[in-house]
Design an enzyme around this catalytic site. Sequence first.
Site, mmCIF file in Angstrom:
data_model
loop_
_atom_site.group_PDB
_atom_site.id
_atom_site.type_symbol
_atom_site.label_atom_id
_atom_site.label_comp_id
_atom_site.label_asym_id
_atom_site.label_seq_id
_atom_site.Cartn_x
_atom_site.Cartn_y
_atom_site.Cartn_z
ATOM 1 C CG ASP A 36 29.179 34.019 38.750
ATOM 2 O OD1 ASP A 36 28.737 33.002 38.172
ATOM 3 O OD2 ASP A 36 30.147 34.683 38.316
ATOM 4 C CG HIS A 85 31.751 32.391 35.668
ATOM 5 N ND1 HIS A 85 31.685 33.602 36.328
ATOM 6 C CD2 HIS A 85 32.944 32.394 35.012
ATOM 7 C CE1 HIS A 85 32.795 34.299 36.093
ATOM 8 N NE2 HIS A 85 33.568 33.595 35.287
#
Lengths: 159, 159, 159
Positions: A36, A85
């Site tokens: 991410d 996530h």
Amino acid sequence: MNQPEPYQSEIATRIDRIESRFAMQDLVSDYCHGFDKRDWDRFLAIWWPEAVWDIGPPFGKFEAHAGIEHVVKDILWPAWLASSHFTTNLVLTFDGADKASGVSDVDCIGTTADGQAQTVSASYFDRFERRKGIWKIAHRKVTMYHFSPLPGVTLSPPE
Amino acid sequence: MNQPEPYQSEIATRIDRIESRFAMQDLVSDYCHGFDKRDWDRFLAIWWPEAVWDIGPPFGKFEAHAGIEHVVKDILWPAWLASSHFTTNLVLTFDGADKASGVSDVDCIGTTADGQAQTVSASYFDRFERRKGIWKIAHRKVTMYHFSPLPGVTLSPPE
Amino acid sequence: MNQPEPYQSEIATRIDRIESRFAMQDLVSDYCHGFDKRDWDRFLAIWWPEAVWDIGPPFGKFEAHAGIEHVVKDILWPAWLASSHFTTNLVLTFDGADKASGVSDVDCIGTTADGQAQTVSASYFDRFERRKGIWKIAHRKVTMYHFSPLPGVTLSPPE
């Protein structure tokens, strides 16, 4: 009185098991931070050189650092404008001192390259191995429960 | 020099406390794995035989393995086409070596039997007990903050 | 045979490190419990008296217990009707026995004062310090990835 050898040995084993748990939790977390936050070194560091990442449909299965680098840099990072996530529910099962399996559940929200907000739910089934004192992922299988748009939602940072 | 008895005893107590923490974290995680993955044995294994599961409105309170089996198999699993529970923020407080309480927060997304995507937020208030070396849940109270539809959202796996 | 002094010292250090990890995980969790459950004492207890909370836009940076109390009671709690923060992916890095840094990812869903459901994704970058055996947060920086409405969604508890 003296503690017999087996006592120290048992204590050391139990502490080693606990420290191994934290090391594996960090691998699961660093997968998210690396992916991410687009930190390639952090992401690569969790995988053994010959590791297999079986992402499932529609992406496929990727092997070794070269395969993993290809899928992240050529397919997944271009496919997402941004992703978050959140991994939870990690349960680890040891198979001796240097091998373990794990299952965790991930909640993901983000925006794909077409500008569409998406929601994803999946589980990660991991095989971890320790070599020379270091734990890494040898195999990760992803089972996706949903990967679906959030119509009318635009995800953007606050002003 | 010799370590006096109390030293080993203190070390063993501290390690036992740490291992107990992991055991209880696994119970909280296995609740989700059992329920969402529809693994009845995994779900049942977290509860003591006389455990109470106080789910609150609109479901009610259920007692013992028979009550828990009834609510899961007759009410909750039929109510959901699919569910993903993500538990976080677990904080444990010990009451001696064999009892503890826990609070955690769960984020849930799924699809009810009517085909509607739902979002749920709740907290779990747990009482854990250890008997003969095994930790399980004696009492779980659920406080739901929201259980609400996501209009226009269809959750489905990728092709 | 006797275990030499360094052995006990190493075991004690490793256990202390593990217990410190749990203490810091609890701080990250109690931030959520305190804020979402509107438990001011629980929320305040995680911060050192001179701690800095750098929330970023649109809120700003707040210092010390007085500044933190101001932003929570005068700005944030009035801004939200209800909030649920789910923290995940905590990775801790030690800098000696009494200092550590952490990164975690938070998923938040809630309703702002205007009645609008919101979704938030952010990371927390923490500096923890231990003083006289107690760990607390000395500095927390928030990086927000999105803070966005969920149109058409009304979050409410079940009947």
